[in-house]
Design a protein around this motif. Structure first.
Motif, PDB file in Angstrom:
ATOM      1  N   TYR A 129      27.367  24.257 -15.295  1.00 34.19           N
ATOM      2  CA  TYR A 129      27.732  25.502 -15.117  1.00 34.19           C
ATOM      3  C   TYR A 129      28.886  25.904 -15.923  1.00 34.19           C
ATOM      4  O   TYR A 129      30.181  25.951 -15.823  1.00 34.19           O
ATOM      5  CB  TYR A 129      28.388  25.643 -13.651  1.00 34.19           C
ATOM      6  N   GLU A 130      28.145  26.261 -17.406  1.00 33.44           N
ATOM      7  CA  GLU A 130      29.201  26.620 -18.278  1.00 33.44           C
ATOM      8  C   GLU A 130      30.047  27.938 -18.114  1.00 33.44           C
ATOM      9  O   GLU A 130      31.207  27.881 -18.533  1.00 33.44           O
ATOM     10  CB  GLU A 130      28.468  26.459 -19.841  1.00 33.44           C
ATOM     11  N   LYS A 131      29.411  28.671 -17.802  1.00 26.73           N
ATOM     12  CA  LYS A 131      30.223  30.152 -17.597  1.00 26.73           C
ATOM     13  C   LYS A 131      30.998  29.993 -16.320  1.00 26.73           C
ATOM     14  O   LYS A 131      31.991  30.552 -16.286  1.00 26.73           O
ATOM     15  CB  LYS A 131      29.075  31.171 -17.659  1.00 26.73           C
ATOM     16  N   LEU A 132      30.522  29.490 -15.319  1.00 25.34           N
ATOM     17  CA  LEU A 132      31.283  29.422 -14.059  1.00 25.34           C
ATOM     18  C   LEU A 132      32.604  28.603 -14.120  1.00 25.34           C
ATOM     19  O   LEU A 132      33.726  29.078 -13.557  1.00 25.34           O
ATOM     20  CB  LEU A 132      30.498  28.582 -13.023  1.00 25.34           C
ATOM     21  N   PHE A 133      32.650  27.757 -15.120  1.00 23.71           N
ATOM     22  CA  PHE A 133      33.891  26.778 -15.288  1.00 23.71           C
ATOM     23  C   PHE A 133      34.507  27.113 -16.639  1.00 23.71           C
ATOM     24  O   PHE A 133      35.188  26.280 -17.107  1.00 23.71           O
ATOM     25  CB  PHE A 133      33.487  25.337 -15.166  1.00 23.71           C
ATOM     26  N   SER A 134      34.136  28.257 -17.037  1.00 21.13           N
ATOM     27  CA  SER A 134      34.987  28.798 -18.353  1.00 21.13           C
ATOM     28  C   SER A 134      36.302  29.542 -17.937  1.00 21.13           C
ATOM     29  O   SER A 134      36.132  30.160 -16.876  1.00 21.13           O
ATOM     30  CB  SER A 134      34.031  29.679 -19.273  1.00 21.13           C
ATOM     31  N   PRO A 135      37.452  29.503 -18.806  1.00 19.99           N
ATOM     32  CA  PRO A 135      38.678  30.300 -18.258  1.00 19.99           C
ATOM     33  C   PRO A 135      38.548  31.734 -18.410  1.00 19.99           C
ATOM     34  O   PRO A 135      37.652  31.899 -19.091  1.00 19.99           O
ATOM     35  CB  PRO A 135      39.644  29.558 -19.208  1.00 19.99           C
ATOM     36  N   ILE A 136      39.348  32.461 -17.748  1.00 18.49           N
ATOM     37  CA  ILE A 136      39.238  33.621 -17.946  1.00 18.49           C
ATOM     38  C   ILE A 136      40.812  34.175 -17.548  1.00 18.49           C
ATOM     39  O   ILE A 136      41.511  33.504 -17.030  1.00 18.49           O
ATOM     40  CB  ILE A 136      38.450  34.473 -16.758  1.00 18.49           C
ATOM     41  N   THR A 137      41.079  35.495 -18.255  1.00 20.48           N
ATOM     42  CA  THR A 137      42.368  35.990 -17.851  1.00 20.48           C
ATOM     43  C   THR A 137      42.504  37.139 -17.380  1.00 20.48           C
ATOM     44  O   THR A 137      41.610  38.288 -17.525  1.00 20.48           O
ATOM     45  CB  THR A 137      43.160  36.195 -19.214  1.00 20.48           C
ATOM     46  N   ILE A 138      43.603  37.516 -16.195  1.00 22.34           N
ATOM     47  CA  ILE A 138      43.682  38.622 -15.523  1.00 22.34           C
ATOM     48  C   ILE A 138      45.390  39.124 -15.910  1.00 22.34           C
ATOM     49  O   ILE A 138      45.934  38.553 -15.435  1.00 22.34           O
ATOM     50  CB  ILE A 138      43.528  38.595 -13.921  1.00 22.34           C
ATOM     51  N   ASN A 139      45.210  40.102 -16.562  1.00 24.09           N
ATOM     52  CA  ASN A 139      46.696  40.572 -17.304  1.00 24.09           C
ATOM     53  C   ASN A 139      46.961  39.377 -17.924  1.00 24.09           C
ATOM     54  O   ASN A 139      46.658  38.581 -18.906  1.00 24.09           O
ATOM     55  CB  ASN A 139      47.487  41.171 -16.017  1.00 24.09           C
ATOM     56  N   SER A 140      48.360  38.789 -17.355  1.00 23.37           N
ATOM     57  CA  SER A 140      49.237  37.614 -17.877  1.00 23.37           C
ATOM     58  C   SER A 140      48.720  36.420 -17.473  1.00 23.37           C
ATOM     59  O   SER A 140      49.261  35.334 -17.773  1.00 23.37           O
ATOM     60  CB  SER A 140      50.631  37.679 -17.872  1.00 23.37           C
TER      61      SER A 140
END
Length: 681
Positions: A3-14
């Motif tokens: 689940y490469e996309k599911l467990f990739s990081p993401i940023t919400i504002n800071s």
């Protein structure tokens, strides 16, 4: 699958999240009545925090006495901060970020739930279809004061260590009521046009953005379709989402519907990921992250939604009530061990409607995580479980995890007991995944499982078990009808298991949940299937109107005969209405307060009662009903024979009964009692 996309990081504002998994907010009733944090509350969320959840969103949080529901958390004054600071510190130590949803129910507040003498208030004094009460119309001063309280609570949330604040604009609560022309009938600058109806929600967003500063994450939980006739639709939601982004929202958590909507949204009959089309439309319109929600309990579905860019993150609510280790199991490739939410709503939604803390039909430890964490036994016992249904399997797994040596015997060649029959009606297919989960979980827990194993005294003696747990389930009650050809009588279980085929004209005796779901099963069997509907539509075999007519009718003539004043009496609050609506859609008739007078030549004579509650009138009628098949759905009796035999054979041994074998109940009660017993044995 990876689940490469599911467990990739993401940023919400800071704020950077380690993966795309969000625990969606849900009311749990795990705090004190006033809203202070408790050990139960902390343990529940901490168990999920230590299992790879990227962002935990707590349930709704009170900030004003006029807009709360029973038993919810609060940040209405500074006294709440220290407890929630300890809670957020614990989430951070376990590797999860945590946010809080600031909640005001508006007209959805019941007068009895208001605190400190407050009264429900809303955009207009319109009777609520949910509470059946009329709120008072908010004044301009009310709105100004409420915004101040909202912003003050947001600052307390930040001080309490929450990484994110969410504004609630879904499910028909206060901000939805301002947006909707049904509930906002104001004549001032806050009512009338779409722009005016958006004014107050946008002022709330702007006030919180100003209070929190530009770098602190602020999100919005948005109903992207009210699913209420005359309410806002997806096009309206897209327009508002753009305005919300411009006003300072950093991410949008998309859901659907109001509480009074007649469209099922979280029940098992809703296909997985069905409402992702809403998040997809919002994502195509904004440049901030979008979270999809509702009926996502499978990591493959979650990965697909992100891969298709229908969303940036997935919100899981009941999936994480059912299995706190959902994310860690998915990451480790242990999909077979995921205990999936079955969409029953019996322990979550139904309990909330009764002001009870949330339980779970498949997870008997939900809400009491600390008891099972702290209770691993130093003295191991040898335990023998007889019966591989939900009660027996749940007990065996829980007892083994607590440190006992456990063996489970099942007389048939498969686990699950009556789950196969339970999974047969429409909308119940999720139950079919439980036997495979039990098999995997029993193996992981080290339980010795013997299938096709009969119960004999010599074999029992050879186990040297300290305790024997008998969970042999139940069997259908016999229906005796004078004058009926035995070949025309079948049990609901035989119908649902495919052992017998009903004819075209069917009478179902018993209008509880089993009778209603058997009627639904038979009615759907006489209609077109989902595959046929898709084929007819895609290939334009018939006109859309003709195909819709075929889907909304059945070849079978079905009637339910019930002795009580109404059918569906066996359902937990808020869970049976989709089935009853389906029966009405497909023309299934019901006869209540009914008494069978005679049967002759495939014709049943019936006396029944019709009540007009508005006029307080009651009329009794007679009916002659033709039939090909009569289905018995009058309930079950406990299977007590094995328990009694073992008590006689081993009078000094600790022998206990469990589940339906002890007392007829539900899968929920069987699972809960199995976990109770595991803590005591």
């Amino acid at each position: 699958m990876k689940y490469e996309k599911l467990f990739s990081p993401i940023t919400i504002n800071s704020l950077t999240l380690k993966n795309r998994i969000v625990q969606s907010p849900s009311h749990m009733i795990y705090t004190t009545y006033e809203g202070y944090v408790t050990d139960r509350f902390k343990s529940y969320y901490w168990k999920r925090a230590e299992n790879e959840i990227g962002l935990i969103m707590t349930g709704g949080c009170r900030f004003d006495d006029s807009g709360c529901v029973y038993g919810m958390m609060s940040l209405s004054d500074d006294s709440f901060i220290p407890g929630y600071r300890e809670f957020t510190d614990g989430c951070h130590q376990r590797g999860a970020k945590v946010g809080v949803q600031l909640f005001h129910a508006g007209a959805y507040t019941k007068k009895e739930n208001c605190l400190n003498g407050a009264y429900p208030m809303a955009p207009s004094a319109v009777r609520s279809g949910f509470t059946r009460e009329i709120p008072r119309e908010m004044t301009l001063q009310d709105m100004e004061q409420l915004i101040e309280k909202w912003a003050a609570a947001a600052l307390r949330a930040r001080e309490a260590g929450f990484d994110l604040v969410e504004i609630l604009c879904s499910a028909g609560y206060l901000l939805c009521q301002f947006l909707s022309p049904l509930t906002n009938q104001r004549n001032d600058q806050y009512g009338g046009s779409f722009e005016n109806r958006c004014r107050f929600p946008l002022e709330v967003i702007a006030a919180l953005r100003k209070a929190l500063g530009p770098d602190y994450p602020l999100t919005l939980r948005l109903a992207a379709n009210d699913l209420v006739p005359g309410g806002n639709n997806l096009e309206d939601a897209v327009r508002f989402a753009k305005l919300a982004e411009h006003a300072g929202i950093d991410a949008i958590h998309v859901t659907a519907g109001w509480h009074e909507s007649k469209v099922p949204q979280i029940t098992g009959d809703v296909p997985r990921g069905s409402f992702a089309y809403l998040s997809q439309a919002i994502k195509d319109a904004v440049s901030i992250p979008v979270i999809a929600a509702n009926r996502i309990n499978d990591p493959v579905i979650a990965e697909k939604l992100i891969a298709l860019e229908s969303c940036d993150m997935v919100g899981l609510c009941r999936a994480l009530v059912a299995d706190p280790r959902w994310a860690s199991k998915a990451k480790a490739g242990e999909e077979s061990l995921i205990r999936r939410c079955v969409g029953c709503n019996q322990g979550c939604l139904a309990n909330i409607f009764q002001n009870k803390p949330v339980q779970c039909l498949v997870n008997g430890t939900a809400g009491r995580e600390s008891a099972f964490t702290a209770s691993r036994r130093s003295v191991k016992k040898k335990l023998l479980v007889i019966g591989g249904g939900p009660a027996g399997c749940t007990f065996a797994i829980a007892a083994a995890q607590l440190g006992h040596q456990v063996a489970l015997w099942e007389k048939t060649d498969s686990l699950g007991g009556q789950l196969t029959a339970a999974a047969a009606p429409p909308g119940k297919h999720e139950f079919s995944f439980l036997p495979a989960y039990y098999a995997a979980a029993l193996k992981q827990a080290g339980v010795e499982v013997l299938l096709g194993q009969s119960v004999e005294k010599e074999a029992i003696s050879s186990t040297n078990a300290d305790s024997i747990i008998v969970a042999c389930g139940s069997h259908p009650k016999a229906l005796n009808l004078e004058g009926l050809d035995p070949q025309a009588l079948v049990s609901a279980q035989d119908i649902l298991l495919g052992r017998r085929m009903a004819g075209r004209r069917v009478l179902i005796v018993g209008g509880g949940s089993v009778g209603c779901e058997t009627a639904q099963f038979l009615a759907r069997e006489g209609s077109i299937s989902p595959d046929q509907f898709y084929y007819y539509s895609a290939q334009k075999v018939e006109s859309p109107e003709k195909i819709a007519s075929m889907a909304n009718s059945t070849r079978r003539d079905i009637a339910i005969i019930e002795a009580l004043p109404r059918i569906g009496g066996g359902y937990a609050p808020g869970t049976g209405w989709p089935v009853l609506a389906d029966l009405k859609r497909l023309g299934v008739r019901s006869y209540t307060e009914a008494k069978i007078l005679s049967i002759r030549d495939n014709r049943l004579r019936l006396e029944y009662t019709v009540r007009d509650r508005r006029l307080d009138q009651t009329e009794t009628y007679l009916a002659d009903l033709e039939f090909d098949t009569i289905v018995s759905a009058i309930g079950s009796n406990p299977c007590t024979q094995v328990f009694q035999q073992l008590q006689q054979a081993f009078p000094t041994k600790d022998i206990r009964s469990l589940g339906d074998c002890q007392q007829i109940g539900t899968v929920l009660s069987a699972v809960q009692s199995a976990c109770d017993l595991a803590l005591k044995v």
